[in-house]
Scaffold this active site. Structure first.
Site, PDB file in Angstrom:
ATOM      1  N   THR A 358     -17.436  28.882 -27.873  1.00 16.19           N
ATOM      2  CA  THR A 358     -18.385  28.993 -26.770  1.00 16.19           C
ATOM      3  C   THR A 358     -19.781  28.443 -27.100  1.00 16.19           C
ATOM      4  O   THR A 358     -20.345  27.699 -26.294  1.00 16.19           O
ATOM      5  CB  THR A 358     -18.459  30.453 -26.291  1.00 16.19           C
ATOM      6  OG1 THR A 358     -17.309  30.718 -25.492  1.00 16.19           O
ATOM      7  CG2 THR A 358     -19.698  30.727 -25.476  1.00 16.19           C
ATOM      8  N   SER A 373     -20.860  29.689 -34.290  1.00 11.64           N
ATOM      9  CA  SER A 373     -20.382  30.899 -33.632  1.00 11.64           C
ATOM     10  C   SER A 373     -20.818  32.173 -34.333  1.00 11.64           C
ATOM     11  O   SER A 373     -21.188  33.146 -33.676  1.00 11.64           O
ATOM     12  CB  SER A 373     -18.851  30.881 -33.575  1.00 11.64           C
ATOM     13  OG  SER A 373     -18.374  29.737 -32.927  1.00 11.64           O
ATOM     14  N   CYS A 374     -20.741  32.190 -35.642  1.00 11.22           N
ATOM     15  CA  CYS A 374     -20.861  33.452 -36.376  1.00 11.22           C
ATOM     16  C   CYS A 374     -21.915  33.363 -37.464  1.00 11.22           C
ATOM     17  O   CYS A 374     -22.034  32.340 -38.159  1.00 11.22           O
ATOM     18  CB  CYS A 374     -19.521  33.803 -37.030  1.00 11.22           C
ATOM     19  SG  CYS A 374     -18.159  33.840 -35.872  1.00 11.22           S
ATOM     20  N   GLY A 402     -22.794  35.200 -32.695  1.00 10.51           N
ATOM     21  CA  GLY A 402     -22.281  36.540 -32.926  1.00 10.51           C
ATOM     22  C   GLY A 402     -22.658  36.981 -34.326  1.00 10.51           C
ATOM     23  O   GLY A 402     -22.614  36.192 -35.274  1.00 10.51           O
ATOM     24  N   ASN A 586     -17.660  39.335 -39.958  1.00 14.78           N
ATOM     25  CA  ASN A 586     -18.566  39.007 -38.853  1.00 14.78           C
ATOM     26  C   ASN A 586     -18.316  39.933 -37.664  1.00 14.78           C
ATOM     27  O   ASN A 586     -17.693  40.987 -37.792  1.00 14.78           O
ATOM     28  CB  ASN A 586     -18.369  37.550 -38.449  1.00 14.78           C
ATOM     29  CG  ASN A 586     -17.001  37.311 -37.850  1.00 14.78           C
ATOM     30  OD1 ASN A 586     -15.993  37.795 -38.380  1.00 14.78           O
ATOM     31  ND2 ASN A 586     -16.930  36.591 -36.747  1.00 14.78           N
ATOM     32  N   LEU A 587     -18.750  39.512 -36.514  1.00 19.21           N
ATOM     33  CA  LEU A 587     -18.605  40.308 -35.309  1.00 19.21           C
ATOM     34  C   LEU A 587     -17.150  40.589 -34.965  1.00 19.21           C
ATOM     35  O   LEU A 587     -16.820  41.647 -34.447  1.00 19.21           O
ATOM     36  CB  LEU A 587     -19.280  39.582 -34.143  1.00 19.21           C
ATOM     37  CG  LEU A 587     -19.123  40.212 -32.769  1.00 19.21           C
ATOM     38  CD1 LEU A 587     -19.796  41.564 -32.725  1.00 19.21           C
ATOM     39  CD2 LEU A 587     -19.677  39.304 -31.696  1.00 19.21           C
ATOM     40  N   CYS A 588     -16.263  39.648 -35.233  1.00 21.70           N
ATOM     41  CA  CYS A 588     -14.863  39.787 -34.806  1.00 21.70           C
ATOM     42  C   CYS A 588     -13.896  39.843 -35.974  1.00 21.70           C
ATOM     43  O   CYS A 588     -12.687  39.650 -35.792  1.00 21.70           O
ATOM     44  CB  CYS A 588     -14.491  38.654 -33.863  1.00 21.70           C
ATOM     45  SG  CYS A 588     -15.562  38.549 -32.416  1.00 21.70           S
ATOM     46  N   GLU A 590     -13.045  37.946 -38.482  1.00 18.74           N
ATOM     47  CA  GLU A 590     -12.228  36.852 -38.981  1.00 18.74           C
ATOM     48  C   GLU A 590     -12.959  35.982 -39.996  1.00 18.74           C
ATOM     49  O   GLU A 590     -12.330  35.131 -40.634  1.00 18.74           O
ATOM     50  CB  GLU A 590     -11.707  35.984 -37.828  1.00 18.74           C
ATOM     51  CG  GLU A 590     -12.664  34.926 -37.301  1.00 18.74           C
ATOM     52  CD  GLU A 590     -13.659  35.478 -36.289  1.00 18.74           C
ATOM     53  OE1 GLU A 590     -14.261  34.697 -35.533  1.00 18.74           O
ATOM     54  OE2 GLU A 590     -13.846  36.707 -36.271  1.00 18.74           O
ATOM     55  N   THR A 773     -10.807  34.100 -29.377  1.00 21.79           N
ATOM     56  CA  THR A 773     -10.702  33.094 -28.301  1.00 21.79           C
ATOM     57  C   THR A 773     -10.726  33.724 -26.907  1.00 21.79           C
ATOM     58  O   THR A 773     -10.069  33.246 -25.984  1.00 21.79           O
ATOM     59  CB  THR A 773      -9.424  32.215 -28.433  1.00 21.79           C
ATOM     60  OG1 THR A 773      -8.267  32.956 -28.054  1.00 21.79           O
ATOM     61  CG2 THR A 773      -9.277  31.691 -29.846  1.00 21.79           C
ATOM     62  N   THR A 775     -12.737  33.787 -24.379  1.00 26.15           N
ATOM     63  CA  THR A 775     -13.130  32.992 -23.219  1.00 26.15           C
ATOM     64  C   THR A 775     -12.489  31.623 -23.220  1.00 26.15           C
ATOM     65  O   THR A 775     -12.041  31.147 -22.164  1.00 26.15           O
ATOM     66  CB  THR A 775     -14.659  32.841 -23.188  1.00 26.15           C
ATOM     67  OG1 THR A 775     -15.266  34.127 -23.285  1.00 26.15           O
ATOM     68  CG2 THR A 775     -15.101  32.190 -21.892  1.00 26.15           C
TER      69      THR A 775
END
Length: 949
Positions: A358, A373-374, A402, A586-588, A590, A773, A775
């Protein structure tokens, strides 16, 4: 205006399809409210008829004795009141209500009340009456309709051109199976009124098609194509105003004329980088493929419209193929043959074979191209460091990053503060500030800011940390919006398994624990325990390891946090052990990159659409190799082009050059291959598909190193020693007392690749990570990430609204068996989108289309373990558990640890994701008289997930 008395259609054994509306306190005739009948005439509303209608519906199912039942009478009275009240809330002053909308409310109320059999009979009867009306209308001419007019943009009115409407709808339906322009037009007519605004015509068409999605998934394409008409008019009004039609006909779009003007317009508005004008715009425009605009589903195009396309004062002037080319140009800006590379990148994006994350889609080609992203940060143990970290969070979040914050180095509650000779308030108050900062900086309104705080399980504040997401207690010590994760060393899990004691420390007294992992950590930890027993440490507490573990899992079940992540696998298998320590994910969950006070780790993400690379015969390896090779080049380009908001991020990213290539559409690939998710065949496919991605990603990074040079810290890395991700399992095993339950088999020429890596080097310190993923999978119209199917029929809620989601593959198979009908739709709603309890569906289909809560989570862990052996970072792994218990959760997360997984993500339980039984038709159109939110589900792509993808 003429009115007609309307009575319910009656039959001795079937329920009527009547209407209702009126005063919310009692079912009385209302003289002021009108109902639109199907022939366009109006009737005064009489709410008393609803009692008759519902009573007959019960009689149709339970027999005439139902009228004597007190339960039935009470139910009818209650339902009548609910329906009248609902319609009263939704009624627009002076605007009549369509009879179909009223019938929808009857159906909705019956389903919500749990009267599934009655609701089903009502649905069947409505369908029978619809078919009967169609047969009757085919034999007789339709009654004359009053002539409607359209108000144009300049204020003039002209007669409604229904033939033009039909032409638009027919064009949108062209080439799609199972859709009907007549069905869409029937819905469109319901939303028309005299004096309708010109822009509302397009909206009426779009929403009409959207309301039919639950009947046929292909209507998602129809509604997207109709939405494209709206977008085209809007874009051309700003870019090529002379081409815009002033009437009901649509303006002609020629991308070769539009695209160069779009670039110039974006530059003039100071939204796009001037450097884009130096591309060969005519050449690029000639390569655009307008036909790919028709590949969007409604959710994907609406998401792009709402949040991605460039706009001025709310007017979108970026069309889909221009959007993909703009992103491609931004990524090709520093290439030698920039035009050729831009075309290559465009081909990959517009085909949906690969999609950037994104932030890249938001910002590529703009004046501030923050494409990463991260971001992972380590918070220092002093006020300057703490508030610098919070400031960095704000700056990074501003441009769609993120955040993962490592708080384990900050001293705990009660620790001594030398400067003031006072005592620390611990980590929690600062986490509250970080939470509020994430909410305050909301990424320009495009999506919510999101952050995850990590804390190691030996930290003295760990028990308060576990409570951060609770809804009870002192709100000043709660973070309701911030994600949390436990950073768990292997030693803690060993103590849990042996039911041993666990000692908590403050990091100002044990500073090196945060910097150690594996056996080195275990040895040092035992020394600190001995010091604590001797009274040489001031801030310590000893707990039972199993008690802390159970509390952790209890909070995970109750609040969804903290996520369970494992420190030692992340470090011992990290290619960059020589360069530092992985202090958090990180935020998610991974990304696993090393951080320190000089370096903020950055990762640049994108995902391969696995569904596009699979046929019924298996993986298309040639296509996959081509996609991976180009995708890795695009991700590597991000690092050099990127706009860095803080210097520590730039320093880290240019030194190590990590990227995270992931996958999405995994479940769609399984459907194509006819493999149930809960099977050994699926586990094997997870293994083999990830091996292919890993092999080609590493190979592509070697090729880039040969062309552009190695990353700066290559020497001393695991790569330089010829230790690839599949080899690093041995490093973890050497630090474990138990045997890892990991399959070690391989099929490709890893020996040859290993030698290339050692001699040529790598361009990127890290190459793979599987992100959510949330979005970008919507944009591509595929299942997200590595997720199983959430439900086969539900409504997804995100920042763009509520969207009906139907499993198109399932509908295709059910049609083959002549099983797709109104009853099946009703059954799917009742059984929460699952097939398991619908006996008339063949067992093979029930297995193939098993939903997330029907699958034993052990299958997800086995598949994840097979992938993890090939990945140099981690994967966002959601786990689903039906009827959870402490025993099940304990076994599940211990299995994840035994399998060598690095991290896990959300825990989803049935109690938190129950679907409301209600109709999905006509629920989301702005022009509809009735527009309730039909089904509320815990959609996986909530805003906290979206910050990664």
């Amino acid at each position: 205006m003429a009115t007609h008395t309307h009575s319910f259609d009656t039959a001795p054994s079937v329920p009527p399809a009547g209407y209702l509306h009126g005063d919310s306190s009692s079912p009385q005739r209302s003289s002021g409210l009108q109902v639109i009948r199907r022939n366009g005439s109006f009737s005064p509303f009489d709410a008393g008829k609803i009692t008759v209608a519902i009573t007959k519906a019960f009689v149709a199912v339970e027999g005439t004795e139902a009228t004597a039942s007190r339960r039935i009478r009470d139910a009818v009275e209650s339902l009548t009141h609910q329906i009248v009240e609902a319609l009263s809330r939704r009624a627009e002053p002076g605007r009549p209500i369509h009879i179909e909308d009223i019938q929808d409310q009857v159906e909705l109320a019956l389903m919500r009340s749990g009267e599934h059999k009655v609701a089903r009979a009502y649905v069947l009867y409505r369908e029978e009456r619809t078919q009967e009306r169609r047969r009757r209308e085919s034999r007789t001419s339709e009654p004359s309709q009053p002539r409607l007019h359209v108000r144009l943009k300049d204020g003039r009115s002209e007669p409604l051109d229904e033939a033009r409407l039909l032409q638009d709808v027919s064009a949108a339906c062209a080439g799609l199976d199972g859709v009907s322009a007549d069905a869409v037009m029937a819905e469109v007519r319901r939303n028309l009124y005299d004096g309708i605004l010109l822009h509302e015509l397009g909206l009426a068409q779009t929403m009409a098609a959207r309301s039919l999605v639950e009947q046929e998934p292909n209507y998602a394409y129809v509604s997207a194509r109709l939405l494209l008409n709206i977008l085209r008019e809007e874009a051309l009004s700003l870019v090529l105003p002379g081409a815009v039609s002033s009437s009901q006909s649509h303006s002609d779009l020629k991308y070769d004329e539009y695209f160069p003007e779009f670039i110039r317009c974006g530059i003039d508005l100071e939204l796009l980088d001037k450097e884009l004008s130096n591309f060969d715009l005519a050449r690029l425009a000639a390569t655009l493929k307008p036909e790919r605009d028709r590949n969007f589903q409604f959710l994907g195009l609406q998401t792009l419209y709402d949040r991605y396309f460039l706009h001025k004062d709310g007017v979108r002037f970026e069309l889909p193929q221009a959007f993909f080319m703009r992103v491609a140009m931004g990524l090709a800006m520093r290439e030698i043959d920039r035009d050729a590379r831009a075309i290559e990148f465009y081909e990959l994006l517009s085909s949906f074979d690969f999609m950037c994350s994104t932030p890249t889609l938001f910002n590529s080609g703009t004046l501030r191209p923050q494409l990463s992203s991260c971001f992972l940060t380590t918070v220092a143990d002093n006020l300057d460091g703490i508030f610098k970290a919070i400031k960095d969070n704000a700056l990074l979040s501003k441009y769609a990053g993120g955040l993962g914050n490592d708080w384990s180095g900050v001293r705990g509650l009660g620790a001594h503060i030398r400067g003031t000779n006072g005592q620390s308030q611990g980590v929690v108050p600062f986490l509250k500030v970080a939470n509020d900062t994430a909410i305050a900086v909301n990424q320009g309104g495009k999506r919510k800011g999101a952050v995850c705080g990590y804390l190691e399980t030996w930290h003295i504040d760990i028990e308060e940390f576990l409570d951060l997401r609770k809804n009870t207690g002192d709100d000043r010590r709660r973070t309701h919006d911030m994600n949390t994760a436990s950073w768990i060393p292997d030693l803690f899990m060993e103590r849990v398994e042996e039911d041993g004691a666990w000692t908590l420390f403050s990091p100002d007294e044990t500073p090196d624990l945060h910097e150690l992992c594996g056996d080195a950590f275990a040895q040092r930890y035992v020394l600190y325990e001995e010091k604590a027993r001797r009274g040489e440490l001031k801030i310590t507490r000893t707990v039972r390891a199993v008690d802390l573990w159970r509390r952790m899992l209890t909070m995970l079940f109750e609040t969804g946090h903290p996520w369970i992540t494992f420190k030692d696998p992340c470090n011992l298998r990290s290619p960059q052990q020589h360069a530092g320590v992985v202090h958090s994910s990180n935020l998610c969950t991974e990304i696993t990159l090393n951080t320190n006070h000089r370096e903020i780790a950055v990762c640049n993400l994108g995902s391969i659409n696995l569904a596009n690379h699979v046929t019924e015969n298996g993986m298309d390896e040639t296509r996959l190799k081509k996609t991976v090779t180009t995708a890795m080049r695009m991700l590597d380009n991000v690092i050099d082009i990127n706009f860095y908001t803080v210097p520590e991020a730039r320093y880290s990213n240019l030194r190590h050059r990590p990227v995270g290539l992931g996958i999405m559409g995994y479940q769609d690939a399984l459907y194509t291959l006819r493999i149930p998710c809960a099977s050994q065949e699926a586990v094997r496919f997870a293994d083999e598909s990830m091996e292919l991605v890993s092999f080609h990603a590493i190979s592509a990074s070697v090729d880039l190193a040969a062309e552009r040079g190695r990353y700066a810290t290559f020497e001393g890395s695991l790569w330089s020693q010829g230790i690839l991700p599949i080899d690093s399992i041995d490093l973890l095993q050497n630090n474990r007392k138990h045997t890892l339950t990991v399959d070690r088999s391989a099929k490709l020429d890893w020996a040859g690749l290993r030698e290339r890596v050692k001699t040529t080097g790598m361009r990127n310190s890290n190459t793979m990570a599987i992100a959510p993923t949330a979005t970008i999978s919507n944009i591509c119209g595929v299942t997200q990430s590595i997720e199983p199917t959430y439900q086969n029929l539900f409504v997804k809620s995100n920042m763009s609204g509520d969207f009906t989601v139907v499993n198109a593959a399932l509908v295709h198979d059910l049609k083959k068996h002549n099983l797709w009908d109104e009853v099946m739709v009703s059954d799917l709603k009742y059984f929460d989108g699952a097939l398991g309890s619908i006996d008339r569906v063949p067992e093979s289909l029930r297995q193939l289309y098993a939903t997330s809560f029907e699958i034993e989570p052990a299958w997800l862990i086995q598949a994840a373990a097979r992938r993890q052996k090939w990945i140099d970072q981690a994967q966002s792994l959601n786990l689903y558990i039906d009827q959870p218990s402490g025993k099940k959760l304990d076994a599940l997360y211990r299995e994840a640890w035994h399998a060598g997984l690095k991290t896990t993500y959300y825990l989803r339980s049935r109690s938190a994701t129950h679907v409301e039984k209600s109709t999905l038709q006509r629920t989301d159109g702005k022009l509809n008289a009735v527009s309730p939110v039909a089904v509320k589900a815990c959609a996986i792509d909530d805003p906290t997930c979206e910050a990664c993808q």
